[in-house]
Design a protein around this motif. Sequence first.
Motif, mmCIF file in Angstrom:
data_model
loop_
_atom_site.group_PDB
_atom_site.id
_atom_site.type_symbol
_atom_site.label_atom_id
_atom_site.label_comp_id
_atom_site.label_asym_id
_atom_site.label_seq_id
_atom_site.Cartn_x
_atom_site.Cartn_y
_atom_site.Cartn_z
ATOM 1 N N LYS A 88 -29.755 -19.411 -2.575
ATOM 2 C CA LYS A 88 -31.204 -19.535 -2.600
ATOM 3 C C LYS A 88 -31.772 -20.489 -1.562
ATOM 4 N N PHE A 89 -30.919 -21.064 -0.737
ATOM 5 C CA PHE A 89 -31.449 -22.044 0.209
ATOM 6 C C PHE A 89 -31.825 -21.398 1.514
ATOM 7 N N ASP A 106 -30.019 -20.587 -10.186
ATOM 8 C CA ASP A 106 -29.057 -21.436 -9.485
ATOM 9 C C ASP A 106 -29.691 -22.788 -9.183
ATOM 10 N N ILE A 107 -28.837 -23.771 -8.925
ATOM 11 C CA ILE A 107 -29.363 -25.088 -8.617
ATOM 12 C C ILE A 107 -30.113 -25.069 -7.270
ATOM 13 N N ALA A 108 -31.065 -25.957 -7.142
ATOM 14 C CA ALA A 108 -31.775 -26.103 -5.873
ATOM 15 C C ALA A 108 -31.882 -27.590 -5.550
ATOM 16 N N HIS A 109 -31.795 -27.901 -4.272
ATOM 17 C CA HIS A 109 -31.894 -29.291 -3.833
ATOM 18 C C HIS A 109 -33.183 -29.504 -3.066
ATOM 19 N N LYS A 116 -16.553 -17.081 6.749
ATOM 20 C CA LYS A 116 -17.148 -17.080 5.413
ATOM 21 C C LYS A 116 -16.171 -16.547 4.359
ATOM 22 N N TYR A 156 -22.568 -20.357 3.537
ATOM 23 C CA TYR A 156 -23.563 -19.512 4.186
ATOM 24 C C TYR A 156 -23.059 -19.066 5.532
ATOM 25 N N CYS A 212 -21.650 -15.832 -19.601
ATOM 26 C CA CYS A 212 -21.734 -16.909 -18.629
ATOM 27 C C CYS A 212 -20.807 -16.647 -17.442
ATOM 28 N N TYR A 213 -19.725 -15.924 -17.699
ATOM 29 C CA TYR A 213 -18.705 -15.761 -16.653
ATOM 30 C C TYR A 213 -18.526 -14.302 -16.275
ATOM 31 N N GLN A 226 -19.846 -26.179 -2.505
ATOM 32 C CA GLN A 226 -20.775 -25.642 -3.489
ATOM 33 C C GLN A 226 -21.176 -24.212 -3.141
ATOM 34 N N ASP A 227 -21.266 -23.929 -1.877
ATOM 35 C CA ASP A 227 -21.663 -22.603 -1.435
ATOM 36 C C ASP A 227 -21.289 -22.437 0.029
ATOM 37 N N LYS A 265 -22.665 -22.485 -15.633
ATOM 38 C CA LYS A 265 -21.675 -22.841 -14.625
ATOM 39 C C LYS A 265 -22.372 -23.383 -13.359
ATOM 40 N N ILE A 320 -24.875 -18.247 9.027
ATOM 41 C CA ILE A 320 -26.195 -18.343 9.649
ATOM 42 C C ILE A 320 -26.073 -17.879 11.087
ATOM 43 N N ALA A 375 -32.012 -21.243 5.256
ATOM 44 C CA ALA A 375 -31.337 -21.846 6.400
ATOM 45 C C ALA A 375 -32.398 -22.181 7.424
#
Lengths: 428, 418
Positions: B174-175, A74-77, A300, A237, B253-254, A234-235, A100, A239, B177
């Motif tokens: 993946k972030f 997945d993308i990461a920032h 959520k 969460y 992909c999906y 985008q997502d 995607k 928390i 918090a």
Amino acid sequence: MAKEKPILNVAFIGHVDAGKSTTVGRLLLDGGAIDPQVITRLRREAEEKGKAGFEFAYVMDGLKEERERGVTIDIAHKKFPTDKYEVTIVDCPGHRDFIKNMITGASQADAAVLVVNVDDHNNGIQPQTREHIFLIRTLGVNQLAVAINKMDTVNFSEDDYNAMKKMLSEELLKMLGYNPDTVPFIPVASLHGDNVFKKSENTKWYKGPTIAQVIDSFQPPQKPTNLPLRLPIQDVYSITGVGTVPVGRVETGIIRPGDKVVFEPSGSVGEVKTVEMHHEQLPSAEPGDNIGFNVRGVGKKDIKRGDVLGPVDNAPSVAADFDAQIVVLQHPSVITAGYTPVFHAHTSQIACTFAELSKKLNPATGEVLEENPDFLKAGDAAIVKLIPTKPMVIESVKEIPQLGRFAIRDMGMTVAAGMAIRVTAKNK
Amino acid sequence: MSQTSTEAYLFKKSLKELKGKKGKGTELISVYVPAGRRVSDISQYLRQELSQSSNIKSKTTMKNVQSAIEVILQRLKLLKEPLENGAIIFAGMIPRGGPGTEKMEVYVLEPPEQVKTFIYRCDSQFFTDPLEDFIQDKEVYGVILVDRNEATIGTVKGKSITILKKLTSGVPGKFKAGGQSARRLERLIDDAAHQFMVRIGEYSNEAFMPILEEKKLKGLLLGGPGNTKNEFVEKGFLHHELGKKVIDTFDLCYTEEFGIRELLDKASELLRDMDLMKEKVIIQKFFKELIKDDGGLAAYGEKQVMKYLEMGAIETLIVTEDLNTTRITIKCNNCGAITHVNVKNNELYKFEDELKSKSCPNCEGSLSIVEEMDIIEYLAELCIINGSNIVVVSTDTEEGNQISKAFRGIAAILRYKV
Ligand SMILES: Nc1nc2c(ncn2[C@@H]2O[C@H](COP(=O)(O)OP(=O)(O)OP(=O)(O)O)[C@@H](O)[C@H]2O)c(=O)[nH]1
Ligand SMILES: [Mg+2]
């Protein structure tokens, strides 16, 4: 907190294993955005997992699965301050299964750095190198730089570098309307740091900038603050202690705590409580800001990736149908009425049916060549009528260009690109 | 599948017509004669019913039931024994319009498979349920698409794709918090991912175990991005009986509806014997011809295709089952001139009505309809005469839908460039 420097979102794109994550990790380390101890720790972890050499990639590849397999999923920032910008780096996955997610990342970018393996000039342009470039072009990212990576594997040979540069220019960039002379190319060896942040001793023949310098040379993005607020999710969460936190990039307008907002197509309504970026609370956020925020009264379960946030009194358009102008980039067969491929617009992916092929156009001039053609094939441009198979937010490019562009995928490739030129909204 | 796809179409069509027929009272008779059963046994049973029917209160109903049984008795005599697959007969008075328009209708069907049990029914409708079982496809593939965020469970059989369940995971992204430690996040993700797999397993068992017990489950196909699907299979989240049925996993992909289409593409070799696949392959072949610069060997449009068909230039004719058109043969009652017209089924009554006020263009004599034939049946006959293949495709597949919408249901691949 006052924002002094403008924000710039830079996506790292390219084929699987080209070294995108490694380049990003290296940039962050040499640029001082992460502690060297982090790399020492990650190097140990990578060695334990039998993935030596992935320590820089691990900076961005935080998921266990990513680390075990050595691929970005997945993308990461990551925040990366430069002299000129408050850069947000978006590291995209290169593996075709995760395209995607890459599109989500590309849809948030102001500029892109394409990473390629210098060795590709022996093997040809890799499929996702091609597709990623198609996609960012489609999604309106016009600022591009190319990092030719793994130069250490060819002893920093200028010839190999030039061969790679030539192949990309001739076989890809020109075709898509880029002028290769204005696209910066940089020879790098990310694993060792050459020309990523620091100028390399190994490429004396190269007089150009490093990746970091190229990023600073990009133009700041437009800030369409006068348009209504649009923020594709985008997502989401949840928390503990805070509640539901959707994240995404503000495309147009301004978001402030206290705003009455609606998520479409889900229709959930609430009031913005807090807005934060990189863990700091903000009084407001503008186009280009990648934020997390909290909305009172929205759980959520009520929202998901692909929803778009807007003001209650000017909600994002949920299309019953829409007219679009499209260009067929490549297609193994035909596009006709009844065809239903996947459309990627902002962060959403929804299958849409071609209800009608209205006009076939000359791709160069836009002149009408044929009314109601029976079918379209690769190279054709056309105006078509589309019906989403599920509720979908899209805006006419005439009103909100940032939310009007889309890419069409089928059979494992991006087959066409386009923009909505008229939307029949069912929520207005 | 060439001729059989026409047969299947005609069978389905008559089934639909039969289902739509309604008697005035409880007076429509359905008889299912099992394979190998002697016709005389059945006749005897029917004669008993005939005598009992004299107890029916309503005079007209009684009369109608009796004449229906009599018609069936007559038809039974015509059957050639032994009956390999058995026989199915429907008979009854069916009103065409208002009261008094009833006409005796009788249908004798040759079952596509053996009839197992004897059935006699007298109802206001024909009893067609066992027939529907015949055309139900026996082979079902189960499909499970998974990634970390969502899952789709569905089936593919014959020509149709059915979504049974969609799940979303709630696995955190993946972030990190604020304030959360990396280790804690990893544990959260692992737990949530595990829970999600358990749920997918439960729903899959629920969906597929009954099909497995009916012995219809040909196999399971799994797909999705990355390694999640493999993990799902390897760690045994499926009932062990279902686990044995896993044929293969596919990189996709999906994971939504669209993923199933992606899967069909990737598994096309494996599924090539399914009708769905055969149709896709033929239509794609037509498309491939169509994109050639000179139009290749593709042809479409009713007029052109008919012309080529008569010339014998067509290799494969593709028609969609939603053509709903009847070919009408009209004869002048005076000079005997014959003309043909194709009329959409929903305009048939109107056409018949209007014909009354029309006259022969040659001699002004009155006109009458001498034959009505389903267009597909007609085309199939033409194909036999000209040595062409005909494929009747459903509009359930995307490709079939494209032929229907973009090419008005008729397309062809030519033998040679005309
Ligand atoms: N020799 C050499 N290897 C490199 C260099 N940069 C990256 N690699 C190696 O290439 C492999 C892939 O690197 P990643 O950074 O994970 O590649 P990626 O483009 O992010 O891959 P995905 O995100 O999965 O598409 C790793 O083994 C790296 O060590 C380089 O400059 N030189
Ligand atoms: Mg990566």
